[in-house]
Design a protein around this motif. Structure first.
Motif, mmCIF file in Angstrom:
data_model
loop_
_atom_site.group_PDB
_atom_site.id
_atom_site.type_symbol
_atom_site.label_atom_id
_atom_site.label_comp_id
_atom_site.label_asym_id
_atom_site.label_seq_id
_atom_site.Cartn_x
_atom_site.Cartn_y
_atom_site.Cartn_z
ATOM 1 N N GLY A 1 0.591 -1.076 -0.370
ATOM 2 C CA GLY A 1 -0.062 -0.121 -0.134
ATOM 3 C C GLY A 1 0.880 1.159 0.051
ATOM 4 O O GLY A 1 2.058 1.593 0.112
ATOM 5 N N TYR B 1 -4.173 -1.022 7.685
ATOM 6 C CA TYR B 1 -3.180 -1.836 8.150
ATOM 7 C C TYR B 1 -3.565 -2.737 8.958
ATOM 8 O O TYR B 1 -4.765 -2.962 9.731
ATOM 9 C CB TYR B 1 -2.568 -1.715 8.549
ATOM 10 N N TRP C 1 -1.491 -4.018 4.066
ATOM 11 C CA TRP C 1 -2.192 -2.844 4.103
ATOM 12 C C TRP C 1 -3.758 -4.288 2.939
ATOM 13 O O TRP C 1 -3.249 -5.344 2.294
ATOM 14 C CB TRP C 1 -1.159 -3.029 2.323
#
Length: 88
Positions: A33, A71, A83
């Motif tokens: 992410g 997360y 993520w």
């Protein structure tokens, strides 16, 4: 050095002048992410909170300013948070 490499080893939310980890604190690595490679101070966070997911503000996620990257702890006592996606 690109932006992602510059951010590695830095603590999410830390002061730009002193972005590194501090002694006596516990950190988890953010994996994947928009915050990939950053460290998150989890010293005062509970196990269930980390297992359920933490929404961290970021301007570089799917929703831009005001959005959050979610997360979740990879393993029950692990130090990696994976993520799971972005939310507004």
């Amino acid at each position: 050095m690109d932006e992602l490499e510059f951010m590695r080893g830095r603590v999410y939310g830390a002061d730009h002048d002193d972005p590194g980890p501090r002694d006596g604190r516990v950190y988890a690595e953010l994996a994947g992410g928009p915050l990939d490679g950053l460290l998150l101070d989890v010293t005062d966070r509970s196990g269930p909170e980390l297992a359920d997911g933490i929404g961290l503000r970021t301007e570089i996620g799917r929703y831009g300013p005001g959005g959050r990257a979610v997360y979740v702890r990879r393993e029950p006592d692990g130090h990696v948070l994976d993520w799971r996606g972005d939310v507004p």
